[in-house]
Motif scaffolding. Structure first.
Motif, PDB file in Angstrom:
ATOM      1  N   ARG A  48       5.588  19.387  10.563  1.00  0.00           N
ATOM      2  CA  ARG A  48       4.931  18.212   9.994  1.00  0.00           C
ATOM      3  C   ARG A  48       4.458  18.502   8.566  1.00  0.00           C
ATOM      4  O   ARG A  48       4.608  17.674   7.669  1.00  0.00           O
ATOM      5  N   LEU A  49       3.906  19.688   8.368  1.00  0.00           N
ATOM      6  CA  LEU A  49       3.353  20.067   7.066  1.00  0.00           C
ATOM      7  C   LEU A  49       4.405  20.049   5.968  1.00  0.00           C
ATOM      8  O   LEU A  49       4.177  19.542   4.865  1.00  0.00           O
ATOM      9  N   THR A  50       5.554  20.622   6.244  1.00  0.00           N
ATOM     10  CA  THR A  50       6.579  20.756   5.208  1.00  0.00           C
ATOM     11  C   THR A  50       7.114  19.404   4.748  1.00  0.00           C
ATOM     12  O   THR A  50       7.711  19.322   3.675  1.00  0.00           O
ATOM     13  N   GLY A  51       6.877  18.350   5.541  1.00  0.00           N
ATOM     14  CA  GLY A  51       7.294  17.016   5.135  1.00  0.00           C
ATOM     15  C   GLY A  51       6.135  16.140   4.686  1.00  0.00           C
ATOM     16  O   GLY A  51       6.313  14.940   4.464  1.00  0.00           O
ATOM     17  N   ASP A  52       4.955  16.735   4.539  1.00  0.00           N
ATOM     18  CA  ASP A  52       3.729  16.008   4.202  1.00  0.00           C
ATOM     19  C   ASP A  52       3.411  16.248   2.723  1.00  0.00           C
ATOM     20  O   ASP A  52       2.913  17.303   2.341  1.00  0.00           O
ATOM     21  N   ALA A  53       3.676  15.238   1.889  1.00  0.00           N
ATOM     22  CA  ALA A  53       3.504  15.396   0.444  1.00  0.00           C
ATOM     23  C   ALA A  53       2.046  15.638   0.062  1.00  0.00           C
ATOM     24  O   ALA A  53       1.765  16.417  -0.861  1.00  0.00           O
ATOM     25  N   VAL A  54       1.120  14.997   0.749  1.00  0.00           N
ATOM     26  CA  VAL A  54      -0.298  15.168   0.429  1.00  0.00           C
ATOM     27  C   VAL A  54      -0.752  16.589   0.748  1.00  0.00           C
ATOM     28  O   VAL A  54      -1.380  17.266  -0.077  1.00  0.00           O
ATOM     29  N   ALA A  55      -0.434  17.057   1.945  1.00  0.00           N
ATOM     30  CA  ALA A  55      -0.844  18.399   2.360  1.00  0.00           C
ATOM     31  C   ALA A  55      -0.209  19.467   1.479  1.00  0.00           C
ATOM     32  O   ALA A  55      -0.875  20.408   1.030  1.00  0.00           O
ATOM     33  N   MET A  56       1.082  19.336   1.214  1.00  0.00           N
ATOM     34  CA  MET A  56       1.768  20.332   0.394  1.00  0.00           C
ATOM     35  C   MET A  56       1.285  20.272  -1.060  1.00  0.00           C
ATOM     36  O   MET A  56       1.272  21.287  -1.758  1.00  0.00           O
ATOM     37  N   GLY A  57       0.848  19.089  -1.492  1.00  0.00           N
ATOM     38  CA  GLY A  57       0.285  18.986  -2.830  1.00  0.00           C
ATOM     39  C   GLY A  57      -1.003  19.782  -2.949  1.00  0.00           C
ATOM     40  O   GLY A  57      -1.229  20.472  -3.957  1.00  0.00           O
ATOM     41  N   LEU A  58      -1.860  19.699  -1.915  1.00  0.00           N
ATOM     42  CA  LEU A  58      -3.092  20.498  -1.904  1.00  0.00           C
ATOM     43  C   LEU A  58      -2.773  21.983  -1.905  1.00  0.00           C
ATOM     44  O   LEU A  58      -3.412  22.772  -2.594  1.00  0.00           O
ATOM     45  N   PHE A  59      -1.778  22.356  -1.126  1.00  0.00           N
ATOM     46  CA  PHE A  59      -1.383  23.763  -1.029  1.00  0.00           C
ATOM     47  C   PHE A  59      -0.887  24.283  -2.370  1.00  0.00           C
ATOM     48  O   PHE A  59      -1.290  25.355  -2.831  1.00  0.00           O
ATOM     49  N   ARG A  60      -0.031  23.502  -3.024  1.00  0.00           N
ATOM     50  CA  ARG A  60       0.591  23.964  -4.271  1.00  0.00           C
ATOM     51  C   ARG A  60      -0.384  23.962  -5.447  1.00  0.00           C
ATOM     52  O   ARG A  60      -0.145  24.632  -6.456  1.00  0.00           O
ATOM     53  N   ASP A  61      -1.479  23.216  -5.306  1.00  0.00           N
ATOM     54  CA  ASP A  61      -2.453  23.122  -6.392  1.00  0.00           C
ATOM     55  C   ASP A  61      -3.810  23.685  -5.941  1.00  0.00           C
ATOM     56  O   ASP A  61      -4.853  23.107  -6.217  1.00  0.00           O
ATOM     57  N   SER A  62      -3.777  24.804  -5.259  1.00  0.00           N
ATOM     58  CA  SER A  62      -5.024  25.399  -4.763  1.00  0.00           C
ATOM     59  C   SER A  62      -5.952  25.768  -5.906  1.00  0.00           C
ATOM     60  O   SER A  62      -5.511  26.111  -7.000  1.00  0.00           O
ATOM     61  N   ARG A  63      -7.240  25.689  -5.645  1.00  0.00           N
ATOM     62  CA  ARG A  63      -8.233  26.044  -6.650  1.00  0.00           C
ATOM     63  C   ARG A  63      -8.369  27.569  -6.720  1.00  0.00           C
ATOM     64  O   ARG A  63      -8.315  28.237  -5.695  1.00  0.00           O
ATOM     65  N   PRO A  64      -8.579  28.115  -7.897  1.00  0.00           N
ATOM     66  CA  PRO A  64      -8.836  29.565  -7.970  1.00  0.00           C
ATOM     67  C   PRO A  64     -10.183  29.880  -7.342  1.00  0.00           C
ATOM     68  O   PRO A  64     -11.126  29.084  -7.442  1.00  0.00           O
ATOM     69  N   LEU A  65     -10.266  31.010  -6.680  1.00  0.00           N
ATOM     70  CA  LEU A  65     -11.505  31.382  -5.992  1.00  0.00           C
ATOM     71  C   LEU A  65     -12.684  31.444  -6.968  1.00  0.00           C
ATOM     72  O   LEU A  65     -13.826  31.179  -6.593  1.00  0.00           O
ATOM     73  N   SER A  66     -12.418  31.752  -8.201  1.00  0.00           N
ATOM     74  CA  SER A  66     -13.478  31.837  -9.203  1.00  0.00           C
ATOM     75  C   SER A  66     -14.115  30.479  -9.489  1.00  0.00           C
ATOM     76  O   SER A  66     -15.202  30.411 -10.073  1.00  0.00           O
TER      77      SER A  66
END
Length: 205
Positions: A48-66
């Motif tokens: 489901r995740l790999t076809g979910d544009a919203v979820a994968m967008g969050l993954f690909r644009d993760s915030r830096p821990l800093s």
């Protein structure tokens, strides 16, 4: 990152109305562990995740821990994936983030190789974060069966025990979760769903 250990908490939490923020050590798209895919590994949530544009967008644009602070969140979930053995285990920023959450009594959940995030020292006391705590993580036996024992920089089970953790394990590649106060750990990738539901229960509680 092991995508299956990201998919499980993402859907368990978002479907319960919890806002999910994704962060990684450097920000941007975390490297994906190739073992995320393959027969016997892929789950319904992962497909489901790999076809979910919203979820994968969050993954690909993760915030830096800093750019994030533990005080701004109700809980922490550390996904698995072999990369965590290099990126998380000896990272002072990771240890500080985890320590701040635990000190505030917020649930900290880590699964599989994500438990490497608990291998650091508390910035105030200099003591291991896992000292005297009950934990689980990918076992040495499981690492050997995955064919990665000679590749990883250390064996996670051995490191945790060496840091004073009380290590608990179940049969290889079965779902197993251990809770010690706000600290919740899952043994392997198949523990992600159970660990995610433990996090949700802790947040809602």
């Amino acid at each position: 990152m092991g995508l299956q250990t990201f998919a499980a908490p993402y859907y368990v939490l978002t479907e319960a109305g919890v806002e999910v923020v994704v962060a990684s050590v450097r920000g941007g798209e975390p490297p994906i562990d190739p073992l995320s895919f393959g027969e016997g590994v892929e789950t319904v949530a992962l497909q489901r995740l790999t076809g979910d544009a919203v979820a994968m967008g969050l993954f690909r644009d993760s915030r830096p821990l800093s750019a994030v602070s533990a005080e701004d969140y109700d809980g922490l979930f550390v996904a698995g994936g072999h990369g965590g053995m290099w990126d998380l285990a000896d990272n002072a920023r990771v240890a500080t983030f985890v320590a701040a959450a635990l000190d505030a009594g917020k649930p900290v959940v880590a699964v599989c190789h994500g438990v490497a995030a608990l291998c650091g020292l508390h910035p105030a006391t200099g003591r291991p974060l896992v000292e005297g705590r009950k934990v689980t993580a990918l076992t040495t036996r499981e690492e050997i069966e995955l064919g990665r024992a000679a590749v990883v920089p250390f064996l996670l089970e051995e490191r945790l025990v060496g840091l004073g953790a009380v290590f608990e394990e179940a049969p290889a590649f079965t779902s197993h979760v251990v809770a010690d106060g706000p600290l919740i750990t899952g043994q392997n990738m198949r523990s992600a769903d159970q660990a995610s539901r433990s996090l949700l229960a802790a947040i809602k509680g």
